[in-house]
Enzyme design. Structure first.
Site, mmCIF file in Angstrom:
data_model
loop_
_atom_site.group_PDB
_atom_site.id
_atom_site.type_symbol
_atom_site.label_atom_id
_atom_site.label_comp_id
_atom_site.label_asym_id
_atom_site.label_seq_id
_atom_site.Cartn_x
_atom_site.Cartn_y
_atom_site.Cartn_z
ATOM 1 N N HIS A 166 7.329 -9.810 -9.388
ATOM 2 C CA HIS A 166 7.753 -11.163 -9.778
ATOM 3 C C HIS A 166 7.449 -12.136 -8.635
ATOM 4 O O HIS A 166 6.980 -13.249 -8.844
ATOM 5 C CB HIS A 166 9.254 -11.124 -10.069
ATOM 6 C CG HIS A 166 9.757 -12.239 -10.928
ATOM 7 N ND1 HIS A 166 11.093 -12.470 -11.127
ATOM 8 C CD2 HIS A 166 9.118 -13.183 -11.648
ATOM 9 C CE1 HIS A 166 11.247 -13.513 -11.932
ATOM 10 N NE2 HIS A 166 10.067 -13.960 -12.262
ATOM 11 N N HIS A 221 10.988 -6.551 -8.898
ATOM 12 C CA HIS A 221 11.284 -7.788 -8.165
ATOM 13 C C HIS A 221 10.067 -8.213 -7.351
ATOM 14 O O HIS A 221 9.700 -9.384 -7.290
ATOM 15 C CB HIS A 221 12.451 -7.576 -7.198
ATOM 16 C CG HIS A 221 13.798 -7.479 -7.862
ATOM 17 N ND1 HIS A 221 14.276 -8.436 -8.714
ATOM 18 C CD2 HIS A 221 14.776 -6.532 -7.763
ATOM 19 C CE1 HIS A 221 15.498 -8.086 -9.123
ATOM 20 N NE2 HIS A 221 15.820 -6.938 -8.566
ATOM 21 N N HIS A 237 12.367 -0.292 -9.840
ATOM 22 C CA HIS A 237 13.195 -1.502 -9.948
ATOM 23 C C HIS A 237 12.806 -2.524 -8.876
ATOM 24 O O HIS A 237 12.517 -3.687 -9.183
ATOM 25 C CB HIS A 237 14.674 -1.112 -9.817
ATOM 26 C CG HIS A 237 15.627 -2.269 -9.881
ATOM 27 N ND1 HIS A 237 16.393 -2.546 -10.989
ATOM 28 C CD2 HIS A 237 15.937 -3.235 -8.972
ATOM 29 C CE1 HIS A 237 17.120 -3.631 -10.764
ATOM 30 N NE2 HIS A 237 16.872 -4.070 -9.541
ATOM 31 N N GLU A 238 12.766 -2.075 -7.639
ATOM 32 C CA GLU A 238 12.458 -3.004 -6.545
ATOM 33 C C GLU A 238 11.028 -3.532 -6.662
ATOM 34 O O GLU A 238 10.755 -4.690 -6.347
ATOM 35 C CB GLU A 238 12.704 -2.352 -5.181
ATOM 36 C CG GLU A 238 14.161 -1.943 -4.921
ATOM 37 C CD GLU A 238 15.181 -3.047 -5.185
ATOM 38 O OE1 GLU A 238 14.842 -4.244 -5.087
ATOM 39 O OE2 GLU A 238 16.336 -2.713 -5.511
HETATM 40 ZN ZN ZN Z 1 17.604 -5.878 -8.781
#
Ligand code: ZN
Length: 698
Positions: A492, A489, A485-486
């Site tokens: 991105h 980010h 998940h991290e």
């Molecule tokens: Zn998040």
């Protein structure tokens, strides 16, 4: 007095003023903070004053070259200080940080509401801007407007007055929730504690033993357990305590926190009822001052969703599809409760318990078994390999001074060209804030002052238990999901190709779309190929057996119907609460009305869910709670393209990765998220993929 030449916050590594010099984290000391902040703040203030002079040209290049250059230097240094405050806290560092914080906050607040600067931005000729600059320009004008910059006279005064009152009320709201959570305690005897896990019992006994002999909380007893409403106590009691009467006591106290239905001395002082109605009235008034219909319209002005009607229709659609599955979940629980637990007529405080028992009976597997397969270095290899093959990049170890020996520094390269770098700090330790997060140390920016390309740098922070001795750290599957998940980010932020700082990477991305890349990455933790490739048993070195993975997969979607309905109910309540013609004065009546459609389990009349709904009344999620589900839909829909491509073969998968990189990750905030989505998917988002991924086939 420290000279600036020796202050690592003022002079970056390698004594180079290059945009890509790194911060020397290992050299930053608490005494560097004050002089650095003062110097950088003064320079930023001077840049702001200069940019606001009447003679200063109102064009993007000049403004950016003066103001952004100064605030970037300040922002990067302050980011490094805040980062250390989060990951390497010491009393001295904290004191220096807290000392500087008000000055820093005040400067950035004043920057965002400076009328001279607003006028300067307004005077910029939009025709002179490229697409990225135009988007950044639009964003800054909008943020001035939403902050009340267009208001004059009494309206302006009233706006500021409301702002101040809103922040006081939000603060009081969360204090009331916290205080009423802490005010409650219940003294339980040994018999009542049946079923409660031993670690929870040990903590509860320690709370009892810590009380003075004559403390009334002891109820005159010499031995016992003190139960509280805090999550580490409340949740396991609701899940595992076999005594239904005990669960009822805790459930009732929890459901009535900070409300008129709450009992106990001084409960009235912690009642959020009037705070809620005042918050709603003030938000409505403020929205109208700004020329909006209601608060939802203000909230959605910076989001991907276009209108409250669109959000409500989305939520109702989701509800109608998930409800049959939620009802099936309830039927299964009723049958199981009757046959296996002797509970013929389950009450509201029984459902969590029944759910946990049913889950155990159907989908039990050992978390510690799973953990033995996920060794951190192997998981990282698997994650990096996935990223490399999806996006055609290379991740290699790099070197930089850090705040801790265990922190690693990496670089991401494509065709020999440096794209970005990141710090990876995975281990929990003293002085490090809990949780996991991605933070930008620096964003991508084609600098106007030197014409140099500044490459992005990210912080990836987790709090995994460290390995014992020379053994590697072992992760739970949830840990692995968190890591992916991290990194979503992080990618991105790091893989962006946008050159304008304020819309590069995660900057300027709409709030309800920012979790798309992160939730997207989570999907790979449920792919057998990926899991197999990144597991090796700590003793035998064998990859995870398929049977164990199948059990995890089955448990993943357990009661997804019920969970969806719960989120939809909260989201609908939030959106309808903030999108009425006038301010809502009877929130409980509105919630009851919504529940007619959404509820699959009865709620007792004393329940006061809104009174502790801090997300929307104290956490900035007002008319924004739907974002969780919204982003989940986007990420599931994007991931579905990868599933389809996998079936078509390696070439198709490669092309899909390339398109996702180009249309979503690289574009950052340089255009509206819906445009990026449609460019990738060739159509608007639909709910189907999310439903399928969660086992709700429609
Ligand atoms: Zn998040």
């Amino acid at each position: 007095m420290m000279t600036s030449a020796r202050n690592p916050l003022l002079c970056r590594l390698s004594f180079s003023q290059s945009a890509n010099a790194l911060t020397d984290f290992s050299a930053i000391l608490p005494e560097h903070i004050e002089p650095a902040v003062d110097e950088l703040l003064n320079a930023s203030q001077a840049a702001l004053d200069k940019a606001c002079e009447p003679s200063f040209p109102a064009n993007w290049q000049s403004l950016s070259g003066t103001l952004d250059v100064a605030t970037e230097r300040f922002g990067v240094a302050w980011g490094a200080i805040s980062h250390l405050n989060g990951v390497a806290d010491t009393p001295e560092l904290r004191a220096a940080y807290n000392e500087a914080l008000p000055k820093v906050t005040q400067f950035f607040t004043s920057l965002g509401s400076d009328e001279r600067l607003y006028a300067k931005y307004q005077a910029i000729d939009p025709a002179s801007l490229n697409e990225e600059q135009a988007q950044a320009h639009k964003n800054s004008l909008r943020s001035f407007q939403l902050g009340g910059a267009d208001l004059v006279g009494a309206a302006k005064e009233r706006y500021a007055e409301i702002d101040e009152r809103l922040s006081a009320l939000s603060q009081k709201f969360s204090e009331n929730v916290l205080d009423s959570t802490e005010a409650f305690s219940y003294m339980a005897c040994e018999m009542e504690m049946a079923g409660v896990p031993s670690d929870v019992k040990i903590a509860a006994k320690a709370r009892f033993d810590a009380l003075a002999i004559d403390d009334e909380k002891r109820g005159g007893k010499t031995t016992g357990y003190i139960l509280t409403l805090k999550a580490p106590c409340y949740m396991p009691v609701m899940q595992f305590a076999t005594n239904s009467a005990l669960r009822e006591v805790l459930y009732k106290a929890y459901a009535t926190r900070a409300s008129d239905a709450s009992v106990g001395s001084d409960a009235a002082l912690r009642d959020n009822s009037t705070i809620i109605t005042e918050l709603l009235a003030l938000k409505h008034e403020q929205a109208q001052l700004l020329g909006f219909k209601h608060h939802a319209e203000v909230s959605l002005a910076t989001k991907m969703a276009n209108s409250s009607e669109e959000v409500v229709a989305f939520l109702r659609d989701l509800a109608s599809r998930a409800k049959p599955y939620a009802m099936k979940d309830v039927t299964e629980m009723r049958e199981f409760a009757k046959q296996e637990l002797g509970l013929a007529d389950p009450q509201p405080w029984d459902w969590t318990f029944i759910s946990e028992r049913l889950k155990e009976a159907r989908y039990a597997y050992s978390e510690s078994d799973v953990k033995n397969y996920f060794q951190l270095p192997k998981v990282l290899d698997g994650l990096f390999a996935k990223i490399e093959s999806l996006f055609d990049v290379h991740i290699t170890l790099d070197a930089a001074p850090t705040w801790n020996d265990k922190v690693r520094f990496y670089r991401i390269v494509q065709s020999g060209q440096l794209l970005a770098q990141f710090y990876l700090d995975t281990a929990a330790r003293d002085g490090k804030r809990g949780g996991a997060w991605m933070d930008d140390a620096r964003g991508r920016w084609l600098r106007v002052d030197t014409n140099e390309l500044q490459t992005p740098v990210a912080h990836l922070v987790c709090n995994f238990a460290d390995g014992a001795g020379d053994k590697p750290a072992l992760l739970t599957h949830d840990d692995v999901i968190t890591l992916f998940h991290e990194f979503g980010h992080g990618l991105h932020h790091m893989l962006t190709r946008v050159s304008e700082r304020d819309v590069a990477g995660i900057n300027g991305v709409e709030w309800d779309a920012v979790e798309l890349p992160s939730q997207f990455m989570e999907n790979f933790c449920w792919e057998w190929d990926v899991v197999q490739g990144m597991t090796a048993h700590i003793d035998s070195g064998e990859p995870m057996p398929a049977g164990l993975f199948q059990k995890m997969l089955a448990a993943k979607n357990y009661q997804s119907g019920l969970a969806t309905m719960r989120q939809v109910e909260f989201s609908l309540f939030d959106m309808l609460l903030h999108s009425q013609e006038g301010a809502v004065t009877e929130p409980l009546a509105l919630l009851a009305e919504i529940r007619k459609d959404t509820a699959v389990l009865p709620t007792p009349s004393y329940s006061r869910t809104p009174h502790s709904f801090s997300h929307i009344f104290a956490g900035g999620y007002a008319a924004g709670y739907y974002s969780y589900k919204w982003a989940e839909v986007l990420s599931a829909d994007c991931y579905a393209s990868f599933e389809e491509a996998t079936l078509q073969g390696a070439e198709a998968l490669k092309a899909t990765g390339k398109r996702y990189l180009a249309e979503i990750l690289q574009m950052g905030g340089s255009r509206p998220a819906i445009e990026s989505f449609v460019a990738f998917k060739k159509r608007k988002p639909t709910i189907d993929a999310l439903m399928r991924h969660q086992g709700m086939q429609t």
